[in-house]
Design an enzyme around this catalytic site. Structure first.
Site, short mmCIF file in Angstrom:
data_model
loop_
_atom_site.label_atom_id
_atom_site.label_comp_id
_atom_site.label_asym_id
_atom_site.label_seq_id
_atom_site.Cartn_x
_atom_site.Cartn_y
_atom_site.Cartn_z
N LYS A 70 0.54 -1.45 0.20
CA LYS A 70 -0.05 -0.21 -0.14
C LYS A 70 0.88 1.30 0.05
CE LYS A 70 -3.99 1.98 2.86
NZ LYS A 70 -4.81 1.66 4.04
N SER A 145 -9.52 1.26 3.37
CA SER A 145 -8.46 2.18 2.35
C SER A 145 -7.72 1.67 1.76
CB SER A 145 -8.15 3.64 2.67
OG SER A 145 -6.70 3.05 3.87
N SER A 169 -9.86 -1.34 7.48
CA SER A 169 -9.54 -0.65 6.48
C SER A 169 -8.64 -1.78 5.18
CB SER A 169 -7.97 -0.02 6.04
OG SER A 169 -8.79 1.42 5.61
#
Ligand code: GLN
Length: 473
Positions: A70, A145, A169
């Site tokens: 990420k 997210s 997330s």
């Protein structure tokens, strides 16, 4: 699909071409917007280095694993944008401990994945790179997210991916995309190199296609780190040949607060079906109550925004990141750099956080929030005297449409209603797919356990995965 990592370890000569394939496929799937950078040269070089090391007989527990990271987790010399205009041109001067440990174990980082700006969101739509799309239905969100990481695994471009969790997330996008996702116990994995959002909640987590693979990653990534004083002095789980099957029967708690109005009937029925299957193979199923669950979302949005407003104060336009080119004074520099650099959701969080911490409101909101947070933890500690794990839905609905909630922050915040409690209490929680709804969208089940019980919840997850195979969707 990718050859599995066990196969690659036995046939290291296949590693470079497999990495090549992953790069090609990720590029072909660009319209999903899962990756925001591919490390072509670096990944190719690593593939050769890892192949040669394995051929020399070196023992590399994750030799040949292909991983996405990420883009709020640091890899030295690479971009670290947090999907924000403010950090668009920022390059990280060091590598996160979790990534360093993976690479040392032979994993190959394919690139950086898309996310909501500064990990704030539940849909991966708040990104300067554009919204991530769900591979099961491109008109829908991937969740967030860490949406890009979930998609990279779901599309079969990587064996595993790193995400970050502050309030759900990893688990929520895992549920939306039909992959396994773990939020470990707070402190289990070093946060060094993870861009801070809500420091008392943040934790790096991982996505993979099975609980066995999550366990392989967890064993390598966990353990104390002198660069993160909040990392736990707790030895990593012992790998010892991999995740062992669950042999004993468990007391499985079903908290009634998670089966409330707003939960999709299809998700509820899918969970009940799993519960029945677990009961039929000898587990004890017990209805339990965690009464403070109803306060998790308000408490989360007090604590997380308070910490975010403080953590994000460092982006001042002077030290790093984007600087407004024509500021007239220092105050103007701060205002214009932050005003233009941050997107609207990040600005909303900073304003809420500043508000709950301000003189006069601190006691009413922040202190009260901390007190209720403690009650949420107490709920868990009490219930874990009676049951070994909790089984719940991961999300109230399956993946929603792109744009559906973007103008309604409160509706968006409610996506985390079943995931935020675990972050507030610091307990580990896992989401795994258990079938699909009438729109062919994945449904996730969540397993939560006491602090440091990752191995147990993964073993139950592994058992549910095998039930699924036998029982069908
Ligand atoms: N969706 C939640 C939020 O927007 C959780 C985010 C996260 O876990 N990073 O804050």
């Amino acid at each position: 699909m990718l050859p599995n990592p066990e196969h690659l370890k036995n046939h290291p000569e296949l590693i470079p071409e497999t990495v090549e394939q992953s790069l090609t496929r990720a590029r072909e799937g660009e319209d999903l917007r899962a990756f925001v950078a591919l490390f072509d040269e670096r990944a190719r070089n690593d593939s050769i280095r890892v192949r040669d090391a394995l051929l020399r007989g070196e023992s590399l527990p994750l030799g040949g694993w292909i991983i996405g990271v990420k883009d709020n987790i640091a890899v030295k010399g690479q971009q670290l944008t947090c999907a924000s205009r403010l950090l668009k041109n920022f390059r990280s001067p060091f590598t996160a401990t979790a990534v360093e440990r993976l690479e040392k174990a032979g994993a190959i980082i394919l690139g950086k994945t898309n996310l909501d700006e500064f990990a704030m969101g539940s849909s991966s739509e708040n990104s300067i790179f554009g919204a991530v799309r769900n591979p099961h239905d491109r008109s829908r969100v991937a969740g967030g997210s860490s949406g890009g990481s979930a998609v990279a695994v779901a599309a079969g471009w990587v064996h595993g991916a790193l995400g970050s969790e502050t309030g759900g997330s990893v688990r929520q996008p895992a549920a939306f995309c039909g992959v396994a996702g773990l939020k470990p116990t707070y402190g289990r994995i070093s946060r060094y190199g993870l861009v801070a959002f809500g420091s008392s909640l943040d934790q790096i987590g991982q996505f993979a296609s099975s609980c066995r693979h999550i366990f392989d990653l967890l064993c390598v990534m966990s353990g104390v780190d002198r660069m993160d004083s909040s990392s736990a002095h707790m030895p990593p789980p012992v790998h010892n040949g991999g995740l062992r099957p669950l042999e004993k029967s468990l007391r499985i708690g079903i908290p009634r607060e998670y089966f409330v109005e707003g939960l999709s009937a299809e998700i509820r029925d899918a969970i009940y079906k799993v519960v029945e299957q677990l009961r039929s193979i000898g587990h004890q199923v017990i209805e339990v109550s965690l009464p403070y669950t109803q306060y998790a979302i308000p408490v989360y949005y007090i604590v997380a925004t308070a910490e975010a407003s403080s953590n994000l104060a460092r982006y001042d336009g002077a030290r790093y990141g984007w600087r407004h080119p024509d500021a007239a004074s220092l105050a103007d520099l701060y205002e214009s750099s932050r005003g233009d650099g941050f997107g609207s959701e990040v600005r909303r969080r900073i304003m809420m956080g500043t508000f709950v911490l301000s003189a006069g409101y601190y006691d009413a909101y922040y202190r009260k929030g901390q007190q209720v947070r403690r009650c949420i933890l107490d709920d868990y500690q009490r219930v874990f005297l009676d049951v070994d794990v909790l089984l719940t839905p991961t999300t109230p609905t399956t993946a929603f449409h792109l744009g559906e909630k973007i103008d309604d922050p409160l509706a968006m915040y409610l996506s985390d209603i079943f995931t935020a409690p675990a972050n507030l209490a610091g307990v580990p929680a896992l989401s795994i797919p258990i079938g699909k709804d009438g729109n062919r969208l994945p449904i996730g089940v969540q397993i939560q356990g006491p602090h440091f019980s990752e191995e147990l919840i993964l073993r139950l997850g592994d058992q549910i995965e095998s039930l699924d195979k036998a029982g069908g969707e």
